[in-house]
Design an enzyme around this catalytic site. Structure first.
Site, PDB file in Angstrom:
ATOM      1  N   VAL A 106       0.833  -1.209   0.000  1.00 32.88           N
ATOM      2  CA  VAL A 106       0.000   0.000   0.000  1.00 32.88           C
ATOM      3  C   VAL A 106       0.868   1.259   0.000  1.00 32.88           C
ATOM      4  O   VAL A 106       0.360   2.374   0.002  1.00 32.88           O
ATOM      5  CB  VAL A 106      -0.962  -0.018   1.217  1.00 32.88           C
ATOM      6  CG1 VAL A 106      -1.974  -1.153   1.064  1.00 32.88           C
ATOM      7  CG2 VAL A 106      -0.232  -0.165   2.552  1.00 32.88           C
ATOM      8  N   HIS A 122      -4.408  -4.293  -2.824  1.00 35.24           N
ATOM      9  CA  HIS A 122      -4.813  -4.091  -1.429  1.00 35.24           C
ATOM     10  C   HIS A 122      -5.017  -2.614  -1.107  1.00 35.24           C
ATOM     11  O   HIS A 122      -5.071  -2.253   0.068  1.00 35.24           O
ATOM     12  CB  HIS A 122      -3.766  -4.681  -0.480  1.00 35.24           C
ATOM     13  CG  HIS A 122      -3.705  -6.169  -0.524  1.00 35.24           C
ATOM     14  ND1 HIS A 122      -2.622  -6.877  -0.068  1.00 35.24           N
ATOM     15  CD2 HIS A 122      -4.567  -7.093  -1.001  1.00 35.24           C
ATOM     16  CE1 HIS A 122      -2.836  -8.174  -0.225  1.00 35.24           C
ATOM     17  NE2 HIS A 122      -4.000  -8.338  -0.809  1.00 35.24           N
ATOM     18  N   CYS A 133     -20.411   8.868   0.366  1.00 35.87           N
ATOM     19  CA  CYS A 133     -20.640   9.056  -1.075  1.00 35.87           C
ATOM     20  C   CYS A 133     -19.646   8.270  -1.926  1.00 35.87           C
ATOM     21  O   CYS A 133     -19.665   8.377  -3.154  1.00 35.87           O
ATOM     22  CB  CYS A 133     -20.548  10.551  -1.406  1.00 35.87           C
ATOM     23  SG  CYS A 133     -18.863  11.204  -1.295  1.00 35.87           S
ATOM     24  N   CYS A 152     -18.538  15.424  -0.144  1.00 35.60           N
ATOM     25  CA  CYS A 152     -19.928  15.637   0.328  1.00 35.60           C
ATOM     26  C   CYS A 152     -19.994  16.322   1.677  1.00 35.60           C
ATOM     27  O   CYS A 152     -21.068  16.631   2.180  1.00 35.60           O
ATOM     28  CB  CYS A 152     -20.648  14.281   0.390  1.00 35.60           C
ATOM     29  SG  CYS A 152     -20.064  13.205   1.730  1.00 35.60           S
ATOM     30  N   GLY A 189       9.397 -10.715  -3.040  1.00 35.78           N
ATOM     31  CA  GLY A 189       9.276 -10.162  -1.697  1.00 35.78           C
ATOM     32  C   GLY A 189       7.950 -10.400  -1.012  1.00 35.78           C
ATOM     33  O   GLY A 189       7.417  -9.515  -0.346  1.00 35.78           O
ATOM     34  N   SER A 191       5.642 -13.444   1.334  1.00 36.94           N
ATOM     35  CA  SER A 191       5.713 -14.720   2.060  1.00 36.94           C
ATOM     36  C   SER A 191       4.714 -15.734   1.530  1.00 36.94           C
ATOM     37  O   SER A 191       4.716 -16.896   1.929  1.00 36.94           O
ATOM     38  CB  SER A 191       5.443 -14.491   3.555  1.00 36.94           C
ATOM     39  OG  SER A 191       4.116 -14.000   3.730  1.00 36.94           O
ATOM     40  N   ALA A 232      16.123  -8.241  -2.445  1.00 30.11           N
ATOM     41  CA  ALA A 232      15.510  -7.819  -3.709  1.00 30.11           C
ATOM     42  C   ALA A 232      16.404  -6.847  -4.473  1.00 30.11           C
ATOM     43  O   ALA A 232      16.453  -6.878  -5.712  1.00 30.11           O
ATOM     44  CB  ALA A 232      14.148  -7.165  -3.426  1.00 30.11           C
TER      45      ALA A 232
END
Ligand code: BV8
Length: 241
Positions: A106, A122, A133, A152, A189, A191, A232
């Protein structure tokens, strides 16, 4: 990754890449299930479910506000693995071959690295949504139950635009279509603990080359045709070159 020219018998395969928290670890963001990870410090049932939000919205807002604020830290920036994936996307675009990056993360490090063909299954820390709204808004400030909806004006109705446990992940149709048509599936990366993402390799392995790039064998390691283990920032640039 040596690639035969487009149109040749070995034309570049459609690629689907799945990333998890491990790709952002060397940018300074915590993973979830490693030693010292997020779910070692707080119970996901207390901060990452709709029931938790209904029970104690202030606690859930506090959890995501802290993680959203962390993204503003200048030390938290895309690493060599994020940048290598953005370069691979541009290369594939020049070859006219399909490329899709699906992330469970995220954070916004893939965008900041230049990735464009990117789906956040996600959700995203820097996006919020109105429960009244359904308007979405980019957001980098703290959110609270007193925050009015920018669209709104409703008070108390904003939530992080994050997929919690028990909620339906985003973009599933597009992801499943891309998996059905890919020739190469790369998992980086993660699990392999959370579904449906952990099941993507099953959808791909019937017809595609499957590779896991991870610090250590994941829960789903045996389902991949190939695996390389290490950080990575070392594995991904080497794989892309
Ligand atoms: C769904 C946002 C139906 C939140 C996340 C009972 C009730 C309801 C549902 C379920 C249930 N039982 C099971 C389920 C399904 C559930 C699930 O899978 N639960 C698990 C715990 C068993 N899934 C859901 O609820 C999903 N929804 O099923 O709806 C449906 C499905 C399909 C179609 C229609 C309907 C929704 C799941 C989404 C939850 N939200 N994220 C937030 O971020 O706050 S998921 C959560 O885990 C994390 O956020 C992360 O996104 C995700 C995966 O974790 P990883 O990214 O893999 O991180 P982890 O720490 O686990 O691993 C890191 C890896 O990196 C390690 O392997 C490590 O070795 C490696 N690593 C570390 N350093 C490095 C490295 N690798 C390379 N280099 C390094 N330097």
């Amino acid at each position: 990754m040596a690639v035969p020219p487009a149109g040749s018998p070995g034309a570049p395969p459609a690629i689907v890449v799945l990333t998890g928290a491990g790709i952002s670890r060397e940018s300074g963001l915590d993973t979830f299930r490693d030693a010292g990870g997020v779910w070692q410090r707080v119970r996901l049932e207390d901060v990452a479910t709709p029931e938790a939000f209904a029970r104690d919205p202030a606690r859930v807002h506090g959890f995501y506000n802290a993680r959203r604020a962390q993204l503003a830290d200048p030390a938290v920036r895309p690493n060599a693995a994020h940048l290598a994936l953005a370069a691979l996307e541009r290369h594939w675009e020049r070859l006219g071959a399909p490329f899709l990056l699906v992330t469970q993360n995220v954070d916004d490090l893939h965008e900041r690295a230049g990735s464009r063909r990117l789906l956040h299954m996600h959700g995203a820390l820097r996006r919020v949504r109105c429960l009244g709204c359904a308007a979405e808004a980019d957001w980098s400030e703290p959110l609270s139950t007193a925050t009015p909806c920018p669209a709104c004006g409703a008070r108390g109705g904003m939530r992080p635009d994050i997929v919690w446990f028990g909620e339906i992940p985003m973009h599933m149709e597009g992801i499943e279509a891309a998996l059905a048509g890919c020739g190469l599936f790369v998992s980086i990366g993660t699990s392999g603990s959370v579904y449906p993402a952990a099941g993507f390799v099953e959808l791909a392995r019937r017809h595609a080359r499957t590779i896991e790039l991870n610090l250590e064998p994941s829960h789903g390691a045996s389902r991949f045709g190939e695996a390389r283990h290490g950080p990575a920032t070392a594995l991904v640039p080497a794989f892309v070159d």
